[in-house]
Design a protein around this motif. Structure first.
Motif, short mmCIF file in Angstrom:
data_model
loop_
_atom_site.label_atom_id
_atom_site.label_comp_id
_atom_site.label_asym_id
_atom_site.label_seq_id
_atom_site.Cartn_x
_atom_site.Cartn_y
_atom_site.Cartn_z
N TYR A 119 57.21 77.95 23.66
CA TYR A 119 56.65 79.31 23.75
C TYR A 119 55.78 79.45 25.00
CZ TYR A 119 53.16 82.95 22.73
OH TYR A 119 52.30 84.01 22.82
N TYR A 120 54.88 78.50 25.21
CA TYR A 120 54.00 78.56 26.38
C TYR A 120 54.77 78.31 27.67
CZ TYR A 120 49.89 78.73 23.37
OH TYR A 120 48.95 79.11 22.45
N ALA A 121 55.76 77.41 27.62
CA ALA A 121 56.53 77.10 28.83
C ALA A 121 57.33 78.32 29.30
CB ALA A 121 57.46 75.92 28.56
N ILE A 122 57.97 79.03 28.36
CA ILE A 122 58.74 80.22 28.73
C ILE A 122 57.80 81.35 29.15
CG2 ILE A 122 60.38 81.95 27.93
CD1 ILE A 122 61.62 79.24 28.33
N SER A 123 56.66 81.48 28.47
CA SER A 123 55.67 82.49 28.85
C SER A 123 55.20 82.26 30.28
CB SER A 123 54.48 82.47 27.90
OG SER A 123 54.86 82.78 26.59
N PHE A 124 54.95 81.00 30.61
CA PHE A 124 54.49 80.66 31.96
C PHE A 124 55.57 80.93 33.00
CE2 PHE A 124 54.04 77.41 35.34
CZ PHE A 124 52.86 77.87 35.91
N ALA A 125 56.82 80.62 32.65
CA ALA A 125 57.92 80.88 33.57
C ALA A 125 58.10 82.36 33.81
CB ALA A 125 59.21 80.27 33.03
N GLY A 126 57.94 83.18 32.75
CA GLY A 126 58.08 84.63 32.87
C GLY A 126 59.51 85.07 32.67
N LEU A 127 59.75 85.90 31.68
CA LEU A 127 61.12 86.36 31.40
C LEU A 127 61.75 87.06 32.60
CD1 LEU A 127 60.73 87.78 27.77
CD2 LEU A 127 61.68 85.57 28.45
N HIS A 128 60.94 87.80 33.35
CA HIS A 128 61.50 88.55 34.49
C HIS A 128 62.00 87.62 35.59
CE1 HIS A 128 57.34 87.75 35.65
NE2 HIS A 128 57.69 87.94 36.89
N ARG A 129 61.46 86.38 35.63
CA ARG A 129 61.93 85.43 36.64
C ARG A 129 63.25 84.78 36.22
NH1 ARG A 129 56.34 83.97 36.42
NH2 ARG A 129 55.17 84.82 38.20
#
Length: 356
Positions: free
Chosen positions: A66-76
């Motif tokens: 959850y934190y890893a995907i949040s940090f990556a950013g869905l828009h990226r």
């Protein structure tokens, strides 16, 4: 829901396919992708076609992912060339650092602690803002009075309490000059752009000093009224704005008028004095607005005492807001270290031996 999706506005009595608990869910198309809203399913869920679920495989902690995907950013991760969208081909190839399961859980635990601190700060800010709004509502309507004052309030107009200020503008063609604008919803004046001296003549600029009151002749959507703060003292204003001083400093406090301008009643008055169908192209009848009725305490002392209370409540909310922003910045910095492997989490010796 915040991190864990526990509830929904809609439920199904039967469904062919569900996303299992502990899966990650997020939007898969449209502008919602840019909001970066990711949730962990707290229970089996049915998704509509605008959502996507990612089941967490063995060896991955759901909160860490959850934190890893949040940090990556869905828009990226998404394809944003036309309509933003996410599919398996965008998500599954994404590469992220994968420490041991125990380190993942420790990282998630650390970031969860920051989330709790941020949530507490958000509640504190919300309470501060509610307190300020309540005080403003009661004090500016005369619903709550200080015991030492008993005289009824005056009913006056903007024309009674304000006088317009026009100044002769002097400039150097090669010098840069800051221009300010105001928006009621932003809570005050702010720096908008910088102009060369050679542009000032063509734009017919005036300038305003701290403590003066600005009213926009055009931006009716926002109300566009504010008292000039000290940090913007002596800056230029465009011909879209008029500057005012107190018509009688022994009777009227300009800061009290500034607080009145933030009320819902004043926003409604702005709308009453606006004409047009399209909200961005409305015409603002300034003369009509300056005739709007104001309720003002008889004495300058009561006006200033009300301002002191409201200024204190606003300062309290500002401290809470600054604290919240600081926590968010610190969490973002911590995520950039922990979720990229630049900073490792030290595990207790017993856990390190078990992993070995």
């Amino acid at each position: 829901c915040e991190k864990y999706q526990t509830d929904s506005r809609e439920y199904l009595s039967a469904c062919r396919s569900v996303v299992p608990a502990q899966a990650l869910i997020f939007p898969k198309r449209g502008a919602a992708i840019f909001a970066n809203k990711i949730r962990i399913a707290a229970r089996p869920l049915a998704l509509d076609t605008n959502l996507m679920g990612v089941e967490v495989v063995s060896g991955l902690d759901p909160e860490y992912l959850y934190y890893a995907i949040s940090f990556a950013g869905l828009h990226r991760l998404a394809d944003t060339s036309t309509i933003p969208q996410l599919n398996n081909k965008h998500v599954l190839p994404h590469v992220l650092p994968r420490p041991s399961l125990k380190e993942q859980r420790r990282i998630a635990q650390i970031l969860s602690t920051w989330d709790q601190a941020i949530a507490a700060a958000e509640r504190l800010l919300d309470n501060s803002l509610k307190r300020k709004r309540g005080l403003a509502r009661d004090l500016l309507r005369g619903k709550t009075r200080f015991k030492q004052f008993a005289a009824p309030w005056q009913q006056l107009t903007f024309r009674d309490v304000l006088k317009e200020v026009k100044r002769r503008v002097e400039w150097d063609d090669d010098q840069d000059y800051p221009l300010i604008s105001v928006r009621r919803r932003s809570g005050g004046a702010f720096l908008r752009e910088t102009l060369k001296g050679s542009e000032i003549l063509t734009k017919k600029l005036n300038y305003a000093y701290a403590g003066e009151f600005l009213i926009s002749k055009m931006q009716v959507v926002h109300g566009a009224m504010a008292v000039v703060p000290a940090v913007l003292d002596g800056m230029f204003i465009s011909d879209s704005y008029l500057a005012f001083q107190s018509a009688n400093e022994d009777r009227f406090d300009i800061n009290f008028v500034g607080w009145l301008s933030t009320t819902e009643e004043m926003y409604k008055a702005v709308r009453r004095c606006s004409y047009g169908v399209h909200i961005e192209k409305m015409t603002f009848d300034l003369d009509m607005f300056l005739s709007e009725k104001l309720h003002i305490p008889e004495t300058l002392e009561e006006q200033r005492l009300i301002c002191d209370v409201l200024d204190g409540a606003q300062a309290e909310a500002k401290v809470a807001s600054d604290h919240l922003e600081q926590l968010k910045r610190e969490k973002a910095a911590l995520m950039s270290q922990l979720l990229t492997g630049k900073r490792r989490v030290e595990l207790p010796e017993v856990e390190t031996e078990e992993h070995a």
